[in-house]
Design an enzyme around this catalytic site. Structure first.
Site, PDB file in Angstrom:
ATOM      1  N   ARG A  34     -31.531  -0.987  -3.875  1.00 42.34           N
ATOM      2  CA  ARG A  34     -31.058  -2.382  -3.924  1.00 42.34           C
ATOM      3  C   ARG A  34     -32.178  -3.352  -3.568  1.00 42.34           C
ATOM      4  NH1 ARG A  34     -27.769  -5.456   0.165  1.00 42.34           N
ATOM      5  NH2 ARG A  34     -26.987  -7.292  -0.952  1.00 42.34           N
ATOM      6  N   HIS A  38     -33.280  -6.217  -6.121  1.00 35.05           N
ATOM      7  CA  HIS A  38     -33.162  -7.639  -5.795  1.00 35.05           C
ATOM      8  C   HIS A  38     -34.511  -8.330  -5.697  1.00 35.05           C
ATOM      9  CE1 HIS A  38     -28.756  -8.182  -4.395  1.00 35.05           C
ATOM     10  NE2 HIS A  38     -28.845  -7.168  -5.244  1.00 35.05           N
ATOM     11  N   HIS A 162     -24.992   1.447  -9.666  1.00 38.28           N
ATOM     12  CA  HIS A 162     -23.775   1.496  -8.859  1.00 38.28           C
ATOM     13  C   HIS A 162     -23.278   2.917  -8.649  1.00 38.28           C
ATOM     14  CE1 HIS A 162     -22.565  -2.993  -9.522  1.00 38.28           C
ATOM     15  NE2 HIS A 162     -23.639  -2.837  -8.754  1.00 38.28           N
ATOM     16  N   TRP A 178     -18.468   3.092  -5.006  1.00 38.54           N
ATOM     17  CA  TRP A 178     -18.060   3.206  -6.409  1.00 38.54           C
ATOM     18  C   TRP A 178     -17.701   4.647  -6.771  1.00 38.54           C
ATOM     19  CZ3 TRP A 178     -22.017  -0.062  -4.882  1.00 38.54           C
ATOM     20  CH2 TRP A 178     -21.949  -1.402  -5.302  1.00 38.54           C
TER      21      TRP A 178
END
Length: 321
Positions: A34, A38, A162, A178
């Site tokens: 992540r 990002h 995910h 998820w």
């Protein structure tokens, strides 16, 4: 301390940091992915701004963006490596950590090149609002990804990230994982999207998401509104079904898309050397090591309450390196 440019030594130390028994599902891998995502996902093709070059999350204007809530943990996990390898830039360290994490969690080998530099100040940070908002639908997804230069197939492939990690109510507002095994890279995300019934669920905070209770595992899984949009939109849906049926094709497409993501905005010469303006001015400019105290806005201070715990974990892992 390793020699300048010894990325293999850094790779080994990132892999050694992956196991974090007291954090989430016992692994820092998903939050490393992540962080890389990002740091690069702020890119704007039209203005050629944002992207992984610069490591803008070192500054409050980007690091304190609510969309980046919780990423101070990833940055702090990696601080011992900045101490051990002070020559590496944060922008290289963060993107490489995501690449290594994916491979260590069973994912594909992803091409990665070093050479990014760190901003000397916050004057070139991209504006907030460029990262995806999980509460929205397909129009928002396309606006975010088309801005970076991705097509529908690449969008669906990148959403396969995910397969890893989980949402936290004190960060994004959403809550849950998820997939059943959130520290193992796979195509289960797509299989679940296409094979089970997802029911709307409203959290106590008023946040809307989708839920499925896996009776065999006795676990509730979740999907975001943006995830469900991948099924309802015909152009996205065909790729969701394709990846649910063929893991190898997904791995290949994901590797290409993720390699493209972390290179957005990076300009290289024929030798592979980065030629962005900042690099020309200062060469391979590595910012000094930041404080071990996470930087977060007031809205995300709650996510930083684990600082002392993380510092202790980092110290123990640093002793092993």
């Amino acid at each position: 301390m390793s020699k300048l440019g010894d990325f293999d030594a850094v790779r080994k130390d990132i892999a050694a940091l992956m196991r974090q028994p007291d954090y989430d599902d016992g692994s820092a891998g998903p939050v490393f992915v992540r962080l890389a995502w990002h740091s690069a996902g702020t890119y704007d093709l039209e203005t050629d701004t944002g992207g992984s070059n610069g490591a803008g999350m070192r500054y409050e204007a980007e690091g304190g963006d609510p969309a980046n809530a919780g990423l101070q943990h990833a940055r702090m996990f990696l601080e011992p490596l900045k101490t051990k390898h002070p020559w590496i830039t944060y922008s290289d360290l963060w993107t490489l950590a995501g690449i290594i994490a994916i491979k260590e969690m069973g994912g594909p080998e992803i091409e990665w090149k070093g050479g990014r530099t760190d901003y000397k100040d916050d004057s070139k940070l991209p504006p907030r609002g460029r990262l995806p908002d999980g509460a929205l639908a397909e129009d928002h997804i396309r606006a975010v990804f088309y801005r970076m230069g991705f097509n529908d197939q690449e969008i669906v492939a990148l959403c396969g990230a995910h397969n890893l990690g989980r949402c936290h109510s004190d960060r994004s507002g959403f809550d849950g994982a998820w997939v059943n095994n959130p520290t193992r890279f796979s195509n289960q995300y797509y299989k679940l999207l296409t094979s089970v019934e997802w029911k709307p669920k409203t959290l106590p905070s008023g946040i809307h998401q989708f839920a499925y209770y896996d009776e065999d595992m006795e676990t509730e899984l979740m999907m975001l509104p943006t995830d469900m949009a991948l099924i309802s939109d015909p152009s996205f849906s065909k790729w969701v079904h394709k990846y649910s049926q063929d893991k190898e094709i997904f791995f290949t497409d994901f590797a290409k898309a993720f390699a493209k993501l972390v290179e957005l905005g990076i300009k290289r010469d024929e030798m592979g050397q980065v030629t962005n303006t900042d690099n020309e001015k200062g060469g391979y400019h590595s910012a000094p090591k930041k404080s071990n105290v996470p930087v977060a806005s007031k809205k995300t201070q709650k996510a930083g309450n684990h600082t002392a715990l993380l510092e202790g974990q980092n110290a123990r892992h640093m002793a092993k390196l």
